[in-house]
Design a protein around this motif. Structure first.
Motif, PDB file in Angstrom:
ATOM      1  N   ASP A  87      27.638  56.254 -17.002  1.00  0.00           N
ATOM      2  CA  ASP A  87      27.737  55.216 -18.025  1.00  0.00           C
ATOM      3  C   ASP A  87      28.160  55.769 -19.373  1.00  0.00           C
ATOM      4  O   ASP A  87      28.074  55.066 -20.386  1.00  0.00           O
ATOM      5  N   ALA A  88      28.624  57.006 -19.380  1.00  0.00           N
ATOM      6  CA  ALA A  88      29.111  57.618 -20.609  1.00  0.00           C
ATOM      7  C   ALA A  88      30.019  58.776 -20.229  1.00  0.00           C
ATOM      8  O   ALA A  88      30.035  59.229 -19.078  1.00  0.00           O
ATOM      9  N   LEU A  98      38.781  59.178 -22.408  1.00  0.00           N
ATOM     10  CA  LEU A  98      37.491  58.649 -21.984  1.00  0.00           C
ATOM     11  C   LEU A  98      37.503  57.129 -22.088  1.00  0.00           C
ATOM     12  O   LEU A  98      38.138  56.564 -22.982  1.00  0.00           O
ATOM     13  N   ALA A  99      36.774  56.457 -21.191  1.00  0.00           N
ATOM     14  CA  ALA A  99      36.796  54.992 -21.200  1.00  0.00           C
ATOM     15  C   ALA A  99      35.496  54.432 -20.632  1.00  0.00           C
ATOM     16  O   ALA A  99      34.913  54.999 -19.695  1.00  0.00           O
ATOM     17  N   VAL A 100      35.052  53.321 -21.201  1.00  0.00           N
ATOM     18  CA  VAL A 100      34.009  52.493 -20.593  1.00  0.00           C
ATOM     19  C   VAL A 100      34.494  51.051 -20.610  1.00  0.00           C
ATOM     20  O   VAL A 100      35.320  50.665 -21.442  1.00  0.00           O
ATOM     21  N   PRO A 107      29.734  49.048 -26.375  1.00  0.00           N
ATOM     22  CA  PRO A 107      30.425  50.335 -26.312  1.00  0.00           C
ATOM     23  C   PRO A 107      30.191  51.113 -27.607  1.00  0.00           C
ATOM     24  O   PRO A 107      30.286  50.548 -28.704  1.00  0.00           O
ATOM     25  N   VAL A 108      29.876  52.395 -27.473  1.00  0.00           N
ATOM     26  CA  VAL A 108      29.629  53.233 -28.636  1.00  0.00           C
ATOM     27  C   VAL A 108      30.521  54.461 -28.571  1.00  0.00           C
ATOM     28  O   VAL A 108      30.500  55.199 -27.582  1.00  0.00           O
ATOM     29  N   PHE A 109      31.334  54.655 -29.613  1.00  0.00           N
ATOM     30  CA  PHE A 109      32.175  55.839 -29.730  1.00  0.00           C
ATOM     31  C   PHE A 109      31.438  56.921 -30.518  1.00  0.00           C
ATOM     32  O   PHE A 109      30.687  56.619 -31.449  1.00  0.00           O
ATOM     33  N   PHE A 110      31.725  58.183 -30.156  1.00  0.00           N
ATOM     34  CA  PHE A 110      31.197  59.342 -30.871  1.00  0.00           C
ATOM     35  C   PHE A 110      32.331  60.314 -31.155  1.00  0.00           C
ATOM     36  O   PHE A 110      33.241  60.472 -30.328  1.00  0.00           O
ATOM     37  N   VAL A 120      31.915  58.581 -25.452  1.00  0.00           N
ATOM     38  CA  VAL A 120      31.813  57.124 -25.445  1.00  0.00           C
ATOM     39  C   VAL A 120      30.699  56.742 -24.475  1.00  0.00           C
ATOM     40  O   VAL A 120      30.482  57.419 -23.464  1.00  0.00           O
ATOM     41  N   ALA A 121      29.961  55.674 -24.808  1.00  0.00           N
ATOM     42  CA  ALA A 121      28.857  55.222 -23.968  1.00  0.00           C
ATOM     43  C   ALA A 121      28.944  53.730 -23.723  1.00  0.00           C
ATOM     44  O   ALA A 121      29.368  52.956 -24.595  1.00  0.00           O
TER      45      ALA A 121
END
Length: 243
Positions: A87-88, A98-100, A107-110, A120-121
């Motif tokens: 899931d991340a 990277l993709a979710v 969705p959370v980007f880092f 990404v999560a």
């Protein structure tokens, strides 16, 4: 081809690219109209394949995105892994996309401030409560103060009604999570995923957090929403580093 995209408003290096797709710009038919990027929701596989091709072309992606089998867990994938459910995702080299996929989950980007590390999560309430954001942060060599985060479109606090078990799951981790829940009727609460995510990030020392506030439920012209529609497509949140 130009796609309508959501671009994060965060201060990261120019070499870090991040976008969130909308439901507009593809070939899928109702109820997946039109830019569904998920293969698991019942859409025509040929339409999904064409949408993914359009995505690669429009963004000039350096590689095929790492499409994940998401299960509302906390496992973090990188480019060296094959198989399994995640899931991340995390990367510390350029050229990895990277993709979710989401349709109400957050969705959370880092990204590290030097642009060397990205993540990404996919954070629905189960993954958020279980620690998916913390699992991504654990992959970073950069200290928390050098990590930026951005919160993408998700079900908003006026639309996300939950039961007592959801509130209890968060309060068991941190009593201050109570601020993210507003009572509606006995045993039911409106939950603020954006605030819950900010709290979890702040607890780990990540305070450079932007985004939040884009509600998928209340914007049917731009966003898919599972809570609103039931059978629906998925948007993609993608992040990568240019070579």
């Amino acid at each position: 081809m130009t796609l309508p995209l959501i671009i994060p408003d965060w201060a990261v290096l120019p070499g870090v690219r991040a976008v969130v797709t909308t439901r507009v710009g593809g070939v899928s038919q109702a109820p997946f109209d039109t830019f569904n990027l998920a293969t698991h929701v019942g859409d025509d596989p040929c339409a999904v394949g064409e949408n993914r091709r359009l995505l690669r072309e429009a963004l000039s992606l350096p590689a095929e995105p790492l499409w994940l089998d998401q299960v509302h867990g906390t496992a973090v994938c990188d480019a060296t892994m094959t198989g399994g459910c995640f899931d991340a995702a995390f990367a510390d080299r350029p050229g990895v996309v990277l993709a979710v996929l989401t349709a109400d989950c957050l969705p959370v980007f880092f990204a590290s401030s030097d642009g060397r590390e990205i993540g990404v999560a996919h954070a629905g309430w189960r993954g958020l409560a279980a620690g998916v954001l913390e699992a991504v942060l654990d992959r970073f060599a950069a200290p928390p103060g050098a990590i930026r985060a951005w919160l993408g479109p998700a079900i908003g606090p006026s639309a996300f009604e939950v039961g007592e078990e959801v509130r209890a799951a968060f309060l068991a981790h941190a009593p201050e999570a109570a601020a993210a829940f507003v009572p509606t009727h006995p045993g039911h609460w409106l939950a603020d995923l954006f605030l819950l995510a900010r709290q979890r990030l702040a607890a780990r020392g990540v305070h450079a957090v932007t985004g939040g506030g884009l509600c998928t439920v209340s914007d049917p012209a731009r966003f898919y929403s599972y809570r609103r529609d039931g059978v629906t497509g998925r948007m993609a949140s993608l992040i990568w580093r240019d070579s």
